[in-house]
Design an enzyme around this catalytic site. Structure first.
Site, short mmCIF file in Angstrom:
data_model
loop_
_atom_site.label_atom_id
_atom_site.label_comp_id
_atom_site.label_asym_id
_atom_site.label_seq_id
_atom_site.Cartn_x
_atom_site.Cartn_y
_atom_site.Cartn_z
N CYS A 33 0.90 -1.18 -0.11
CA CYS A 33 0.02 0.42 0.20
C CYS A 33 0.94 1.27 0.19
O CYS A 33 0.29 1.97 0.28
CB CYS A 33 -1.18 -0.39 0.89
N ASP A 35 2.48 2.73 1.78
CA ASP A 35 2.62 3.08 3.94
C ASP A 35 3.79 2.55 4.58
O ASP A 35 4.77 1.88 3.60
CB ASP A 35 0.87 2.64 4.71
N CYS A 63 -3.05 4.18 7.44
CA CYS A 63 -4.42 3.73 7.59
C CYS A 63 -4.93 3.95 8.61
O CYS A 63 -3.71 3.44 9.56
CB CYS A 63 -4.86 2.67 6.15
N CYS A 107 -1.06 -4.65 8.19
CA CYS A 107 -0.92 -3.42 8.53
C CYS A 107 0.41 -3.51 10.01
O CYS A 107 0.57 -2.61 9.87
CB CYS A 107 -2.06 -2.66 8.40
#
Ligand code: FES
Length: 128
Positions: A33, A35, A63, A107
């Site tokens: 992603c 991130d 996120c 994540c």
């Protein structure tokens, strides 16, 4: 979709920010992603002469799960010895947050990985 704990840590993250002159820094990016998470640690010796994380902060671009897991891992790692802190897994973080949605489990890798990187960075600097 998110637990109450995740929302709490996302809306009011603990230990967000930077440590000046940190003992170690770990930065990890999520290739899926894009991130990023950065963890700063301050290491001190306790009364038993064990190396302990006396302070820890994070900066995360990501996120809600990434922010919540960053916040939670700083709570879990604070005042732990380096050995204890390096054993914290993504599952420990997810459990402490009362679960993450399955599609958000990746994540939580960022948090556990950047903490381990920060510890490695400290150990590398100590040898030099
Ligand atoms: Fe990127 Fe969560 S979607 S860390």
């Amino acid at each position: 979709m998110y637990s109450k704990k995740v929302l709490e840590h996302f809306t009011r993250p603990h230990n967000q920010g930077v440590i000046k002159n940190p003992s170690g820094v770990g930065m990890v990016g999520n290739p899926t992603c894009g991130d990023m998470m950065k963890i700063y640690i301050k290491v001190k010796k306790d009364v038993k002469k064990r190396e302990v994380i006396s302070d820890i902060k994070f900066e995360t671009l990501g996120c809600a799960s990434a922010i919540a897991t960053s916040s939670m891992i700083t709570d879990l790692a604070k005042n732990k010895t380096l050995e204890e802190a390096s054993k914290i897994t993504r599952n420990d973080v997810a459990e402490a947050l009362e679960g993450l949605p399955p599609i958000k489990m990746h994540c939580s890798n960022l948090a556990a990985d950047s903490l381990r990187e920060a510890i490695k960075d400290y150990q590398k600097k100590k040898k030099q």
